[in-house]
Motif scaffolding. Structure first.
Motif, PDB file in Angstrom:
ATOM      1  N   GLU A 113     -30.361 141.344  31.428  1.00 11.09           N
ATOM      2  CA  GLU A 113     -29.759 141.863  30.193  1.00 11.09           C
ATOM      3  C   GLU A 113     -28.415 142.535  30.481  1.00 11.09           C
ATOM      4  OE1 GLU A 113     -30.881 145.003  26.685  1.00 11.09           O
ATOM      5  OE2 GLU A 113     -32.511 143.801  27.536  1.00 11.09           O
ATOM      6  N   ALA A 114     -28.373 143.368  31.519  1.00 14.33           N
ATOM      7  CA  ALA A 114     -27.129 144.055  31.879  1.00 14.33           C
ATOM      8  C   ALA A 114     -26.069 143.058  32.348  1.00 14.33           C
ATOM      9  CB  ALA A 114     -27.391 145.098  32.963  1.00 14.33           C
ATOM     10  N   ALA A 115     -26.478 142.058  33.120  1.00 14.00           N
ATOM     11  CA  ALA A 115     -25.527 141.052  33.607  1.00 14.00           C
ATOM     12  C   ALA A 115     -24.946 140.241  32.448  1.00 14.00           C
ATOM     13  CB  ALA A 115     -26.207 140.133  34.626  1.00 14.00           C
ATOM     14  N   LEU A 116     -25.791 139.881  31.470  1.00 13.43           N
ATOM     15  CA  LEU A 116     -25.297 139.138  30.314  1.00 13.43           C
ATOM     16  C   LEU A 116     -24.353 139.988  29.459  1.00 13.43           C
ATOM     17  CD1 LEU A 116     -28.502 137.160  29.285  1.00 13.43           C
ATOM     18  CD2 LEU A 116     -26.368 136.214  30.210  1.00 13.43           C
ATOM     19  N   GLU A 117     -24.643 141.272  29.341  1.00 18.21           N
ATOM     20  CA  GLU A 117     -23.738 142.173  28.612  1.00 18.21           C
ATOM     21  C   GLU A 117     -22.391 142.260  29.320  1.00 18.21           C
ATOM     22  OE1 GLU A 117     -25.752 145.930  28.108  1.00 18.21           O
ATOM     23  OE2 GLU A 117     -27.270 145.037  26.774  1.00 18.21           O
ATOM     24  N   GLU A 118     -22.417 142.349  30.646  1.00 20.31           N
ATOM     25  CA  GLU A 118     -21.185 142.415  31.431  1.00 20.31           C
ATOM     26  C   GLU A 118     -20.380 141.117  31.273  1.00 20.31           C
ATOM     27  OE1 GLU A 118     -19.753 143.060  36.061  1.00 20.31           O
ATOM     28  OE2 GLU A 118     -21.888 143.223  35.588  1.00 20.31           O
ATOM     29  N   ALA A 119     -21.066 139.981  31.332  1.00 26.65           N
ATOM     30  CA  ALA A 119     -20.394 138.690  31.163  1.00 26.65           C
ATOM     31  C   ALA A 119     -19.767 138.584  29.779  1.00 26.65           C
ATOM     32  CB  ALA A 119     -21.383 137.542  31.389  1.00 26.65           C
ATOM     33  N   GLU A 120     -20.512 138.972  28.759  1.00 24.97           N
ATOM     34  CA  GLU A 120     -20.013 138.918  27.382  1.00 24.97           C
ATOM     35  C   GLU A 120     -18.786 139.816  27.215  1.00 24.97           C
ATOM     36  OE1 GLU A 120     -19.912 137.445  23.557  1.00 24.97           O
ATOM     37  OE2 GLU A 120     -21.492 136.891  24.965  1.00 24.97           O
ATOM     38  N   ALA A 121     -18.830 141.006  27.806  1.00 25.91           N
ATOM     39  CA  ALA A 121     -17.694 141.932  27.732  1.00 25.91           C
ATOM     40  C   ALA A 121     -16.451 141.329  28.388  1.00 25.91           C
ATOM     41  CB  ALA A 121     -18.052 143.266  28.383  1.00 25.91           C
ATOM     42  N   ALA A 122     -16.663 140.472  29.385  1.00 29.16           N
ATOM     43  CA  ALA A 122     -15.547 139.816  30.071  1.00 29.16           C
ATOM     44  C   ALA A 122     -15.118 138.533  29.364  1.00 29.16           C
ATOM     45  CB  ALA A 122     -15.934 139.506  31.517  1.00 29.16           C
ATOM     46  N   GLY A 123     -15.815 138.166  28.294  1.00 27.19           N
ATOM     47  CA  GLY A 123     -15.435 136.987  27.521  1.00 27.19           C
ATOM     48  C   GLY A 123     -16.194 135.721  27.849  1.00 27.19           C
ATOM     49  N   TYR A 124     -17.300 135.836  28.584  1.00 25.12           N
ATOM     50  CA  TYR A 124     -18.088 134.660  28.952  1.00 25.12           C
ATOM     51  C   TYR A 124     -19.389 134.628  28.159  1.00 25.12           C
ATOM     52  CZ  TYR A 124     -14.752 134.230  32.666  1.00 25.12           C
ATOM     53  OH  TYR A 124     -13.580 134.101  33.360  1.00 25.12           O
ATOM     54  N   THR A 125     -19.607 133.549  27.436  1.00 22.88           N
ATOM     55  CA  THR A 125     -20.811 133.417  26.640  1.00 22.88           C
ATOM     56  C   THR A 125     -21.885 132.654  27.418  1.00 22.88           C
ATOM     57  OG1 THR A 125     -19.966 131.398  25.621  1.00 22.88           O
ATOM     58  CG2 THR A 125     -19.576 133.462  24.442  1.00 22.88           C
ATOM     59  N   MET A 126     -23.125 132.875  27.005  1.00 19.53           N
ATOM     60  CA  MET A 126     -24.251 132.170  27.609  1.00 19.53           C
ATOM     61  C   MET A 126     -24.403 130.822  26.909  1.00 19.53           C
ATOM     62  SD  MET A 126     -28.226 133.327  28.001  1.00 19.53           S
ATOM     63  CE  MET A 126     -28.558 133.305  26.243  1.00 19.53           C
ATOM     64  N   LEU A 127     -24.505 129.768  27.715  1.00 22.23           N
ATOM     65  CA  LEU A 127     -24.675 128.414  27.180  1.00 22.23           C
ATOM     66  C   LEU A 127     -26.145 128.045  27.005  1.00 22.23           C
ATOM     67  CD1 LEU A 127     -22.083 126.583  29.450  1.00 22.23           C
ATOM     68  CD2 LEU A 127     -21.797 127.210  27.039  1.00 22.23           C
TER      69      LEU A 127
END
Length: 179
Positions: A113-127
């Motif tokens: 969850e934390a890693a996905l939040e960090e990725a999203e904050a950097a502009g990377y969405t989950m596929l």
């Protein structure tokens, strides 16, 4: 050109790449070739999909897909061979666009969850993702939309505490050695 990214450092990259995944047309043939030509193995073979993977999404929507995977090691790096079977997946998308070959690099995370939040904050969405494949219903993988920036897809992997036994081990004598 891809989306404008934040330029922030992604902490989940600090541990380095732990997995290289290759999409193959026929898992059994590929595993046999890796073993016979390069001595890579033994391989644990699984079919990922329901009921093993409890929750799956593709582009933010609940999904039902299946793939066969083979897992082995080349030194400290896990090698994953993937044969897409059914449903819409990032694997099928890749094969349609590029053909078979290296699809993603995997990094380990302790807190998905934390890693996905960090990725999203950097502009990377989950596929695409899948959760609940571990022996105790834990384990989670998630693919990020990084191909435009990195040239490959990045997978976040929260390994389960324990795996269910593989459907098959190749070569068969590897099972006998373990017993």
């Amino acid at each position: 050109m891809g989306k404008k990214r934040s330029g922030m450092r992604l902490s989940f990259l600090d541990g380095g790449v732990k997995q290289v995944a290759i999409i193959v047309k026929n898992l059994e043939e590929a595993i046999d070739e890796y073993w016979e030509k390069f001595g890579i193995g033994p391989w644990d073979i699984y079919t990922y999909g329901k009921p093993l993977v409890k929750e799956m999404t593709y582009h933010g929507e609940r999904a039902d897909y299946r793939m066969r995977i083979g897992l082995s090691y080349l030194g400290p790096t896990r090698i994953e061979l993937i044969e897409p079977l059914e449903g819409d997946t990032v694997y099928r998308d890749f094969v349609e666009e590029h053909g078979y070959g290296v699809h993603h690099f995997g990094v380990l995370v302790d807190d998905m969850e934390a890693a996905l939040e960090e990725a999203e904050a950097a502009g990377y969405t989950m596929l695409m993702d899948g959760a609940g494949f571990g022996r105790d219903g834990d384990g989670h993988y998630a693919y990020l939309d990084t191909e435009d920036d990195l040239g490959f897809t990045l997978e976040l992997i929260e390994r389960p505490e324990g795996r269910v036994p593989p459907e098959k081990v190749y070569p068969p004598e590897a099972v006998e050695e373990d017993e």
